[in-house]
Structures are given as structure tokens and as C-alpha cells.
Design an enzyme around this catalytic site. Structure first.
Site, PDB file in Angstrom:
ATOM      1  N   HIS A   1      69.387  13.660  -4.407  1.00 34.93           N
ATOM      2  CA  HIS A   1      68.301  12.721  -4.652  1.00 34.93           C
ATOM      3  C   HIS A   1      66.927  13.357  -4.548  1.00 34.93           C
ATOM      4  CE1 HIS A   1      66.769   8.675  -5.086  1.00 34.93           C
ATOM      5  NE2 HIS A   1      65.997   8.820  -4.020  1.00 34.93           N
TER       6      HIS A   1
ATOM      7  N   SER B   1      62.975   7.371  -7.623  1.00 39.78           N
ATOM      8  CA  SER B   1      63.692   6.500  -6.704  1.00 39.78           C
ATOM      9  C   SER B   1      63.185   5.060  -6.843  1.00 39.78           C
ATOM     10  CB  SER B   1      63.551   7.041  -5.277  1.00 39.78           C
ATOM     11  OG  SER B   1      64.473   6.461  -4.408  1.00 39.78           O
TER      12      SER B   1
ATOM     13  N   TYR C   1      54.721   4.763  -6.767  1.00 44.23           N
ATOM     14  CA  TYR C   1      55.940   4.486  -6.000  1.00 44.23           C
ATOM     15  C   TYR C   1      56.013   3.007  -5.640  1.00 44.23           C
ATOM     16  CZ  TYR C   1      59.676   4.980  -2.572  1.00 44.23           C
ATOM     17  OH  TYR C   1      60.858   4.851  -1.895  1.00 44.23           O
TER      18      TYR C   1
ATOM     19  N   ASP D   1      74.071  12.645  -6.669  1.00 45.08           N
ATOM     20  CA  ASP D   1      73.131  11.854  -5.874  1.00 45.08           C
ATOM     21  C   ASP D   1      73.919  10.765  -5.154  1.00 45.08           C
ATOM     22  OD1 ASP D   1      71.140  10.234  -4.828  1.00 45.08           O
ATOM     23  OD2 ASP D   1      69.919  10.219  -6.639  1.00 45.08           O
TER      24      ASP D   1
END
Length: 720
Positions: free
Chosen positions: A685, A567, A487, A650
Site C-alpha cells: 500500500h 488511499s 487526501y 496490497d
């Protein structure tokens, strides 16, 4: 959309043959992609001519028929390809077995009532239950599975009133961040007429006696901008039970600073209203205190300037307890006396080498959760900050919960790890006694898996931790198909987490790796700062170094290494594939931020400048343009197989990011491996939970694992 484009032929593929043994080279079959229209948009920014040929794909799929037709064409190609993937049905069947286990949430206690969520296994949405007393008979309070036929309308949040009479809950439809807050009378089971619309990024904080609650909302958007327009003018309102929303009383707003967000909490004794205001995603807040014992709830500023994190742990009269990074990059616990005009702050628990992640006042104890090399431990302190004990946990994993108040030592917490599903424990902060509240049975033996933590050096020599998880009987001296996840942003720490799909990957002989790269919060503010703004390249270097380390250690090879991120992690994957396409066999950049020059123009994107910078400032522009996935795709080369999952609804990272990125990938000459986009409908999302139906999760992971399994040489699962 012209008739000619509608009639474009879709490729018809014969099923490719998957190698029967690990490490064999998969067949590369060229695909024919839809002919995406290229526009002539070019904008000069700081002397650079920036081309944006797919600007039109930013339009809302609900509004623009051309975008809607593009989605249909792309999904047709993707579906046709995925139908050829060997083992997909077997993966889906096994995922359904692995997902079919009881999932119980952390209880919330109000009086003698215990409220908690439960999913019996394959329910699309978890159900809210209540017990009268700890050993009382469970009864259903709210079942969201009846709200929609496709299972995509979800209960986003729920908060019982102080006496347990009411439940205020948020309704989320199709994955959107917008919430409609409704109220249920627990005794009668009746849903009241109250409906609070346009709540978003909000808490629900009840006042004394349960007469009403405070919440955050935005002004109602124009119809065509509901899912794409910027969110401005956040405000705090009070809603009284039984009234119309038009009567809600404005408690706090900053019309002179419309970009601020506001989030409200009520202290344990219901005396104080605490309002946090923020400019973006940084843990840096101004705080305003409202006196709920006074008519009109007069407010006064107690912390000004957006400099530090302040996270309320609990309260006792005029004493408020906070976790804060003020003068403590890895956080500490302080007591704030708010009886005078200016708050008086006293340190209770000083900063530690471990990163303080959370703190709660439970009974006459403070329970603090720490991150020690990206895994959790819990320490118990008295109200003067003296260490009393630690909470026993089963091993390497993640902790959550410990909610409570100063009047009751009872609390609950959750523990999970990569191969250990979430177990809920009851904990007595006075005695230290721990009991199991809910422990699921699963369709595998967690003891069959092993978790190892290793450290490796990034490009600049920084020591980075990673978790390596696999079947205990697997010989890592032999190179294996490996899935690397990361991430790297927004001060978010990645800790051990149970996801059934990862078990299926490992069960089939794959290795799962989680890299705790910079940009997260694993080692406090310095770790975050080292991976954002002008330092963002460190994030990509850390992840690339993780792949190189796994290959150098013989755990995997570049022909067997797949990468995945969501993301901000989708941005990570898009960037590292551009920078090192030779390192990976397959990639899943999911719901990613792909256009780094326009991210701040949609919905919540304006908040992300704290981590990314401002595209309209030259120094930030040059950094962003230098790694933006959409803008750095070469005209030719040899790329890994890529599948891009996103959702047409989203409204956090709008799907135009993924649409434009995929159009650019398909336009370039990047070899014969597939470059596909998988566009979920009526989904948002979130990836696991937060409203997504279980059926969607199983279907999506079956597609993704079949895709990367083929391109990494994973053995085909048994179809019998």
C-alpha cells in the site's frame, strides 16, 4: 479463464504525437480493453437493488487464476500504451538523478550509541547504521538490500534495546502489513534465532534491561485468508530474548470484544506499561496501565470509554505527560498522576488557536509541535507548562522527531519542504542550541522554487488553505499544466513534504498544488468532523472548489489540470471525477477505496467505519452509495484520462477495489481518453518509503508523469 479470453488481441498503438507547446490539445486515440466478464450479482439493500457485476475481481490474485489472468491482460494493455508516451525515458532518467541523494533518518540514542538509517541515493532499501559517540565512525548494523533479489523485502521498523545491545526489527515482504520481528545482537552482528510471526499494527516496546519486549499480534490466519480476511482478536504479548514464540506470555487481550486493537508503550523509566485500545481509526482510546515492577504485570484501567485522544509525551515516576483532545478539540498537554486508584489530571499547556500535533519530554523541557495553517512550528515549555522558547526552522515546512527522555536534553528533529529535502538537526533542549547532523546534497537548487500559501472558498463558504509550488521564474499569469493533490480524511494533516518526483514535475514547467481540504486534522477535531460520515461531501466540494479556484486565477485550465490522491485520497479522486469529469484533463486515483459498500469486509477495512460509516446502517448506506466511485460511474459521458495505480499484494486497501472500479470504467462509454490500470507486483500500500524499493518508485512515477504530462500538454523533457 477460457482459451478465447486468453487469446484476446491486445491493441497495437502507433506512438501519439505530443504537442510541443503547453496548452495544445493532445490526440485522443481510442483503446481496446480486455473483455472483462460481467456477473449477475445484485443485492437489495434498504430497498435499493445494488448491482455488483465484478464481484469476482475481489478474489485474491494469489489464489484465483481468473483474476491473475485479468491482471496480466490489463498490464499488457497499460504497458503497451505507456511505451508510446513521449518523454517517459527522459523522465525516468531525471527521476533517478533527483532520487540519487543521501537520505538520513532521525537518530535514536541508547547510552552512547546513535542508531539511524541511511540511503546512499539509489539503494532500494535504507540501511541501519550505528555510531559509538556522536562523532564515532559509522558502521552498518542491518542492510535489508541483501534480503531479496528484487528489493521488496524491507525493514519495516527497528527499535534498539535500552542499553543498545540489541535491535528488534520488523521484516516486511512484498509490501504486506504483516511483520516478522527479528533480533540482532549489535556487538556480534548475529541475528538471533528468535522469530515473532503475525505481528501487525504493532509497536516494539523494550522492558528494563533489554530482557525482552512487548508487541501486538493477531492469531495466525488461515492460508487462503492471509491477505484478505478481517483482522480480529488483536492482543499484547511479551517476548523474552532467546525464547520461542510459543512461550510468549499473553499480557492483555479482550476476547469479549474481539474487534478492539491494542497498542503498547513502556514509559521512559521502564516502570509502566501503557496499553491503548481502540475501536477504529478515530483518535479515541481506552487506556490500561500495567505495573512492570510487579510479577505478572498486573493491569488496571485508567481511562474508559472511547472518547478522547491520549498520546504519551513522556514520564517521570508516577507523573505521565499526555497530549490530549479531552476538553480541547485542538489538543492540549496535561500531566496525569497515576499513584492512586484513580488518575488525577492537571492541565499544563492549554489549547491554542494552532493545532497541537505532537509533544515530547526531553530533559526538563516539553517540546510541542504545532500546525499553524498546515505548516509546523515547535515550541518549548518547562514542566509546569510555561513557554520557554521556540525552535528556529528554515521556513515553511514540516517537522518530525524530538524523541528523547527526561534524563538527557539531547534530541534530533527533521525539517523538510516541497523543494527542500529532509535535513536532520541536533537540538539541545536545555540551551536551545541547534546543529546540523545530516544535510543532503541534491541535483537541483532548492532556491529555484517558491512556495506560496493561498486560501479559497469552498461551496459552503468555508475558507480552505492550499500550497502552490513552482519554479521561481515561472509566470503564473500564464496558464500551466498543474497537478492538484489531496487526501481529506482520518484526521490526517497534509503538510509540506519533499518528494523528488514532484520536483521533476515542477522542473519541467508544471505547478504543484496541495489542498488542505476538510476531513484532515489541519484545524483540529472540527475540521476532521466536517469531512467524514454524513459530511463527506464537503471533502469532495473542497477539492472541486480548489480546481475551480486554480482555473479562475488563471494558473491552469481544465485542459491542463491533473489530480492525484492515494488511499482515501484515491477515493477522493474517483468521486470528484464522477461528479465533475469536465473539470480535469487527467486523474490518478491511486490504491483507492472504491467500493464503499464492501470496504469493511477485508483486512483493516472494518476500522474505517469511523470515517465512512457502516454500510449496513441505512443512513450511512445512502450516503456511501451516493458517492461510492464504483457505483456512480455513468453509462456514457466524456471522462478525463485516468490511470489507476495499485498493487497485487496490497493487503490494506485490497486491490479488488481498483480492479472493480477499472472494469466498470472500461465497460462504460466515457469517451476516447484512456482508462488504464497499472498493477505493481510484489508491492503493497505504501507509496514512498515504508518498504517500497527505490527502483519501483522511479518506474511508477515515470509512468504516471508521462501519462498526465501528455494529457495536460506538458512539454516533452529533453531526451539528450
Amino acid at each position: 479463464m477460457t482459451a478465447a479470453r486468453l487469446l484476446l488481441p491486445l491493441v497495437c498503438l502507433a506512438a501519439p504525437t505530443l504537442a510541443g507547446a503547453q496548452g495544445s490539445a493532445p490526440m485522443e486515440t481510442p483503446l481496446t480493453y480486455p473483455d472483462t466478464e460481467r456477473g449477475d450479482v445484485v443485492e437489495e439493500q434498504f430497498g435499493v437493488a445494488v448491482a455488483d457485476p465484478y464481484r469476482w475481481l475481489e478474489n485474491d490474485v494469489r489464489v484465483d487464476p481468473a483474476v491473475r489472468d485479468w491482471v496480466t491482460e490489463q498490464n499488457a494493455v497499460t504497458d503497451a500504451y505507456l511505451e508510446t508516451q513521449p518523454g517517459r525515458d527522459a523522465i525516468a532518467a531525471r527521476l533517478a538523478e533527483l532520487w540519487n541523494y543521501e537520505r538520513v533518518g532521525i537518530p535514536a540514542k541508547r547510552g552512547n550509541r546513535y542508531f539511524y538509517t541511511r540511503n546512499d541515493g539509489l539503494q532500494n532499501q535504507s540501511v541501519l547504521y550505528m555510531r559509538e559517540g556522536l562523532d564515532g565512525e559509522p558502521r552498518i548494523v542491518i542492510d535489508p538490500n541483501s534480503w531479496s533479489e528484487d528489493g521488496t523485502t524491507a525493514m519495516a521498523q527497528w527499535v534498539p534495546s535500552p542499553d543498545g545491545r540489541y535491535i528488534a526489527y520488523g521484516v516486511e515482504d512484498g509490501g504486506t502489513d504483516w511483520r516478522t520481528i527479528r533480533i540482532l545482537d549489535v556487538e556480534s552482528g548475529e541475528t538471533l534465532a528468535d522469530a515473532v510471526e503475525w505481528a501487525k499494527f504493532t509497536n516494539i516496546a523494550w522492558v528494563e534491561g533489554g530482557a525482552g519486549f512487548v508487541y501486538s499480534r493477531f492469531p495466525a490466519p488461515e492460508a487462503e485468508g492471509e491477505f484478505q480476511s478481517l483482522n480480529m482478536n488483536h492482543a499484547i504479548y511479551y517476548h523474552a530474548i532467546g525464547s520461542d514464540q510459543s512461550e510468549d506470555r499473553l499480557i492483555y487481550a479482550t476476547p469479549d470484544r474481539p474487534a478492539l486493537n491494542h497498542f503498547a508503550e513502556v514509559t521512559d523509566d521502564k516502570r509502566w506499561l501503557l496499553i491503548y485500545s481502540s475501536e477504529g481509526t478515530d483518535d479515541a482510546y481506552e487506556m490500561t496501565l500495567g505495573d512492570l515492577t510487579q510479577d505478572g504485570v498486573p493491569v488496571r484501567a485508567i481511562i474508559t470509554g472511547f472518547e478522547n485522544n491520549w498520546d504519551l509525551a513522556g514520564s517521570s515516576g508516577d507523573a505521565l505527560y499526555f497530549r490530549t483532545n479531552r476538553n480541547a478539540p485542538r489538543e492540549r498537554i496535561v500531566r496525569m498522576d497515576v499513584s492512586g486508584d484513580a488518575p488525577v489530571i492537571t492541565e499544563l499547556v492549554p489549547e491554542d488557536e494552532a493545532t497541537l500535533e505532537g509533544a515530547s519530554l526531553v530533559g526538563n523541557r516539553i517540546i510541542a509541535t504545532y500546525l499553524v495553517d498546515a505548516r509546523n512550528e515547535a515550541r518549548v515549555f518547562d514542566l509546569e507548562g510555561n513557554l520557554v522558547s521556540t525552535v528556529d526552522v528554515p521556513g515553511i515546512g514540516s517537522l518530525g522527531g524530538f524523541r528523547g527522555g527526561p534524563e538527557d536534553p539531547e534530541t534530533f528533529f527533521a525539517f523538510e519542504s516541497f523543494a527542500q529535502p529532509t535535513t536532520i538537526y541536533r537540538y539541545d533542549s536545555a540551551t536551545g542550541a541547534t546543529d546540523v547532523f545530516a544535510e543532503p546534497e541534491v541535483a537541483f537548487d532548492p532556491a529555484d522554487y517558491t512556495v506560496e500559501q493561498r486560501f479559497y472558498a469552498s461551496a459552503d463558504g468555508t475558507r480552505i488553505p492550499m500550497f502552490i509550488v513552482h519554479r521561481a521564474d515561472l509566470d503564473l499569469d500564464e496558464s500551466r499544466p498543474t497537478l492538484l493533490y489531496g487526501y481529506g480524511g482520518f484526521n490526517i494533516s497534509l503538510t509540506p513534504e519533499f518528494i523528488p518526483a514532484r520536483v521533476q514535475w515542477m522542473e519541467s514547467g508544471g505547478v504543484f498544488v496541495l489542498a488542505n481540504i476538510r476531513g484532515g486534522g489541519e484545524y483540529g477535531a472540527a475540521w476532521h468532523d466536517a469531512g467524514r460520515l454524513q459530511n463527506k461531501q464537503n471533502v469532495f466540494d473542497d477539492f472541486i472548489a480548489a480546481g475551480e479556484f486554480l482555473i479562475a486565477e488563471g494558473i491552469t485550465s481544465s485542459d491542463q489540470l491533473a489530480v492525484h490522491g492515494r488511499s482515501n485520497g484515491g477515493l477522493l479522486i474517483g468521486t470528484v471525477v464522477n461528479q465533475r469529469p469536465d473539470l480535469f484533463a487527467a486523474a490518478i486515483p491511486q490504491v483507492g477505496v472504491m467500493d464503499m459498500l464492501r470496504f469493511n469486509r477485508f483486512t483493516a477495512g472494518r476500522y474505517w467505519v469511523d470515517d465512512y460509516g457502516h454500510p449496513d446502517r441505512e443512513e450511512d448506506f445512502r450516503t456511501l452509495y451516493g458517492y461510492s466511485p464504483y457505483h456512480n460511474i455513468p453509462e456514457s459521458g466524456d471522462y478525463p484520462a485516468i490511470i489507476v495505480p495499485t498493487a497485487d499484494t496490497d493487503d490494506r486497501v485490497v486491490p479488488g477495489h481498483s480492479f472493480k472500479y477499472m472494469a466498470a470504467l472500461q465497460h462504460a462509454e466515457l469517451g476516447n481518453r484512456p482508462r488504464l490500470i497499472r498493477i505493481e507486483t510484489r508491492s503493497g500500500h505504501a507509496s514512498g518509503g515504508a518498504g517500497r524499493p527505490t527502483r519501483q518508485l522511479i518506474s511508477e512515477y515515470a509512468d504516471l508523469w508521462a501519462f498526465i504530462g501528455y494529457w495536460t500538454g506538458m512539454e516533452v523533457p529533453d531526451t539528450e
